[in-house]
Design an enzyme around this catalytic site. Structure first.
Site, PDB file in Angstrom:
ATOM      1  N   GLU A 175      -7.301   7.858  -1.479  1.00  9.68           N
ATOM      2  CA  GLU A 175      -6.509   9.073  -1.456  1.00  9.68           C
ATOM      3  C   GLU A 175      -6.378   9.810  -0.050  1.00  9.68           C
ATOM      4  O   GLU A 175      -5.490  10.034   0.372  1.00  9.68           O
ATOM      5  CB  GLU A 175      -6.966  10.138  -2.486  1.00  9.68           C
ATOM      6  N   ASP A 196      -2.895   5.575  -6.646  1.00 12.40           N
ATOM      7  CA  ASP A 196      -2.197   6.894  -6.058  1.00 12.40           C
ATOM      8  C   ASP A 196      -2.547   6.449  -4.406  1.00 12.40           C
ATOM      9  O   ASP A 196      -1.570   6.586  -3.231  1.00 12.40           O
ATOM     10  CB  ASP A 196      -2.524   8.088  -6.450  1.00 12.40           C
TER      11      ASP A 196
END
Length: 333
Positions: free
Chosen positions: A55, A112
């Site tokens: 991330e 993500d």
């Protein structure tokens, strides 16, 4: 005496800056690098024992592109590839703990983080006319679609990771992983239907994640095989530090899309500086502290209060707040 050649170079640089051909780094990006980027290209999560994760690497890669900082981009990418890349699946292990032996123990990915990296690579290939970045993005996009995208309950869905989120009778979703601007960029580049389906079905799912009185999604959501959605049993039923990214991605590059309605309605109840940091959608409980600067910047962008969003970080702003702060700033540029 200054040579004519040197004067010519200075004049050319000044003209380039005036015309926008050379982009100066923002003050916030300089602060961000000095606080969170290690010399080897690792971003430290100062709110979480200085671990690193995909991330953070993805956030920083994206910010490096927006700030036209190719040196930082390459440093970030090299560390990420050297330390976290899994050749067996073409994805990245999600977490690095400098105190661990070994530092990478959990080989699962975070979709993500992988998506942020693939998006940053795609933008970098275009910005700097570097085909190797574009090819790396394409390769990573293929791996994400292969290992993280599923059809379930009539939807095309990106799971949070390869392992642990598919329980056969239900899926565990993190709607803040619905990376709408990245999926749109992948579709525009490849025209592969999977990215358009993720975008379309992600919006459909969000329209049904209006839980409790606030009518907001929670950080983690359970999807049953019959299509029923509910806050996940494994986490607090909060619209909180994960779910706050949903309106950021919905609003990225768009002008007040209709999907922002629930977030606008919720945040308009509060004065800007008295907005609680989270809400339990089932009980209505709220903390006694307010939105940190990065979350506040997302609120401001969502409410079109753009004048409040600067590229200067607060003195004690930690990694996560600073990341969201600068992403919100660039999302409305």
């Amino acid at each position: 005496m200054v040579s004519a050649h040197r004067l010519a170079i200075c004049f050319a640089l000044a003209l380039a800056l005036l015309t926008g051909a050379v982009q100066a780094e923002s003050a916030g990006w300089q602060q961000y690098k000095s606080r969170f980027m290690m010399p080897e290209g690792r971003i430290i999560d100062t709110g979480n024992h200085n671990v690193s994760h995909t991330e953070g690497q993805g956030f920083a890669l994206l910010l490096a592109v927006y700030n036209d900082d190719r040196a930082a981009f390459d440093s970030l990418l090299n560390w990420t590839n050297k330390t976290l890349y899994r050749k067996d699946v073409g994805l990245y292990a999600w977490r690095y703990d400098p105190t661990g032996k070994p530092p990478v123990t959990d080989k699962n990915n975070a979709s993500d983080g992988d998506t942020l990296i693939a998006w940053a690579l795609l933008l970098a290939g275009d910005k700097w006319q570097q085909p190797s970045y574009t090819k790396a993005s394409e390769k990573l996009q293929t791996a994400i679609a292969k290992h993280n995208v599923f059809s379930f309950a009539g939807y095309t869905i990106m799971l949070p990771g390869m392992y642990g989120f598919n329980r056969n009778s239900y899926l565990t979703l993190n709607p803040s992983y619905f990376m709408f601007p990245a999926w749109q960029a992948f579709y525009q580049h490849s025209h592969l239907k999977v990215w358009k389906d993720l975008d379309t079905d992600g919006r459909k799912l969000l329209s049904q994640m209006r839980f409790g009185a606030p009518k907001l999604p929670t950080d983690w959501v359970r999807l049953l095989a019959d299509g029923t959605l509910s806050p996940s049993d494994g986490w607090p039923s909060r619209f909180s530090f994960d779910a706050v990214r949903i309106p950021l991605y919905l609003n990225w590059g768009n002008s007040n899309p209709p999907e922002l309605g629930p977030y606008v309605a919720y945040w308009r109840q509060y004065d800007r500086l008295s907005t609680p940091a989270w809400v339990d959608v089932l009980t209505g409980a709220k903390p006694d502290y307010t939105l940190p600067p990065g979350l506040l910047a997302i609120r401001d962008a969502t409410l079109s209060d753009k004048a409040q969003i600067t590229d200067t970080l607060a003195p004690n702003e930690d990694y996560y707040s600073s990341s969201l702060h600068l992403l919100a700033y660039w999302s409305i540029r």
